[in-house]
Enzyme design. Structure first.
Site, short mmCIF file in Angstrom:
data_model
loop_
_atom_site.label_atom_id
_atom_site.label_comp_id
_atom_site.label_asym_id
_atom_site.label_seq_id
_atom_site.Cartn_x
_atom_site.Cartn_y
_atom_site.Cartn_z
N ARG A 144 -22.54 15.16 5.46
CA ARG A 144 -22.15 14.02 6.29
C ARG A 144 -21.51 12.95 5.40
O ARG A 144 -21.73 12.93 4.19
CB ARG A 144 -23.36 13.44 6.99
N HIS A 145 -20.75 12.09 6.00
CA HIS A 145 -20.22 10.93 5.29
C HIS A 145 -21.38 10.08 4.76
O HIS A 145 -22.52 10.20 5.23
CB HIS A 145 -19.37 10.09 6.25
N ASN A 151 -24.42 3.36 11.27
CA ASN A 151 -25.69 4.03 10.98
C ASN A 151 -26.80 3.00 10.75
O ASN A 151 -27.92 3.14 11.25
CB ASN A 151 -25.59 4.92 9.74
N ARG A 196 -14.93 6.57 7.74
CA ARG A 196 -16.16 6.75 6.98
C ARG A 196 -16.18 8.06 6.20
O ARG A 196 -16.79 8.14 5.14
CB ARG A 196 -17.39 6.60 7.86
N GLU A 217 -16.21 13.04 14.84
CA GLU A 217 -17.52 13.05 15.49
C GLU A 217 -17.38 13.25 17.00
O GLU A 217 -16.31 12.97 17.58
CB GLU A 217 -18.26 11.75 15.18
N HIS A 283 -19.35 14.81 10.30
CA HIS A 283 -20.31 14.01 11.05
C HIS A 283 -21.45 14.89 11.57
O HIS A 283 -21.34 16.11 11.59
CB HIS A 283 -19.60 13.33 12.22
#
Length: 331
Positions: A144-145, A151, A196, A217, A283
């Protein structure tokens, strides 16, 4: 074969019937059984490279359940070679019905793929998949980023920049990639088109970077930018619908997990085709789907697959199947 036909009647779309079927008589029997029930495509693989055959025989003796109770390798080898000899005596090349022949394609160069009487969408996709798949060992790294501002705030979707921890992860990831892939000059870095993931990849140098919109995403539609508490308060029916069936639930004006899986097909085909390592920075929902495909996990498990931040999942593809390692770079 009867079990396979029952499964097809129960909603199955593509089934693999794994059996020798090396004579015309056997194949005609299967074609007769399939009449009015399903379409049959015979898949024949032909290998003329003695080194590859010997390697495959060794793998068979070492890993097949057929030889789990045989501690003597040489005895197992002799038994298997006798089986091969018996098959060769009765073998008749496939020349009937719909078929695909893969000839010397293991190496991926100089091979042939022959098709006969193939028509329709699904058969066409199967041929396309086989053309692009191979067994050359190579790693696929999924991550994931780095943590984003959304987040931190617990908000869905959006296109925010990284938090301080996210920026730190991007540097740690770059160091990891530099060491892990230092001898892999042809590796590539894939990201989504959202900033991101692009920012997470920025510190990585020395490898080409490719942006895929298909890696974006899941589209949360009208819920984009909201917290789950806000969704529960403002749209309680949507919140409950998602809770009941995350796999099929589609955000208003957005996507479902099934939609994401559908749009990932070209990404999966391209990953199968690659012979060099690929780092995929994407994502949570997207990586859940990709990981489930390579790890052969059931569809129903996709929405709840654990996919933590600041962790790399390395999937090693090769002739013995898929092996997995996880590297947690930050808490």
């Amino acid at each position: 074969m009867e079990d396979m036909i029952d499964w097809m009647h129960g909603g199955g779309q593509v089934g693999i019937f794994d059996a020798t079927n090396s004579t015309r008589k056997r194949r005609y029997m299967l074609m007769k059984m399939a009449e009015g029930n399903c379409k049959i495509i015979f898949l024949e693989t032909i290998c003329n490279d003695r080194n590859i055959i010997e390697r495959n025989v060794r793998l068979k003796i070492q890993q097949s359940p057929d030889y789990a109770d045989q501690p003597d390798y040489e005895a197992g080898l002799q038994d298997f070679l006798e089986r091969l000899t018996n098959y060769e005596k009765v073998y008749e090349p496939v020349q009937e019905g719909s078929y695909i022949k893969m000839i010397d394609m293991v190496k991926g160069e100089g091979g042939q793929l022959q098709v006969n009487n193939i028509s329709g969408y699904l058969p066409g996709r199967i041929v396309f998949f086989l053309v692009n798949s191979h067994l050359a060992p190579r790693p696929i790294l999924l991550t994931r980023h780095g943590e984003s501002l959304h987040n931190v705030r617990g908000r869905v979707g959006g296109d925010t920049v990284l938090s301080e921890d996210g920026e730190l992860y991007s540097k740690k990831l770059a160091n990891f990639i530099e060491k892990r892939l230092k001898n892999e000059k042809t590796a590539t870095i894939w990201t989504s088109t959202l900033q991101r993931t692009i920012l997470t990849a920025t510190p990585i140098v020395g490898f080409p970077k490719i942006q895929w919109r298909a890696l974006d995403e899941i589209n949360s539609g009208v819920c984009d930018g909201m917290t789950y508490e806000e969704i529960k308060k403002i749209m309680p029916e949507e919140y409950e619908s998602r809770k009941k069936d995350k796999l099929r639930y589609r955000y208003p004006r957005g996507e479902s997990y099934l939609d994401v899986i559908q749009r990932l097909e070209p990404v999966i085909i391209e990953l199968e085709r690659q012979r060099a390592p690929v780092v995929v920075i994407s994502h949570q929902a997207v990586l859940r789907a990709l990981y489930s495909y390579f790890a052969d996990r059931p569809l129903r498990e996709v929405p709840d697959m654990e996919m933590p931040l600041h962790t790399i999942i390395e999937i090693q593809m090769g002739v013995t199947g898929v092996e997995e390692k996880r590297y947690k770079l930050m808490d």
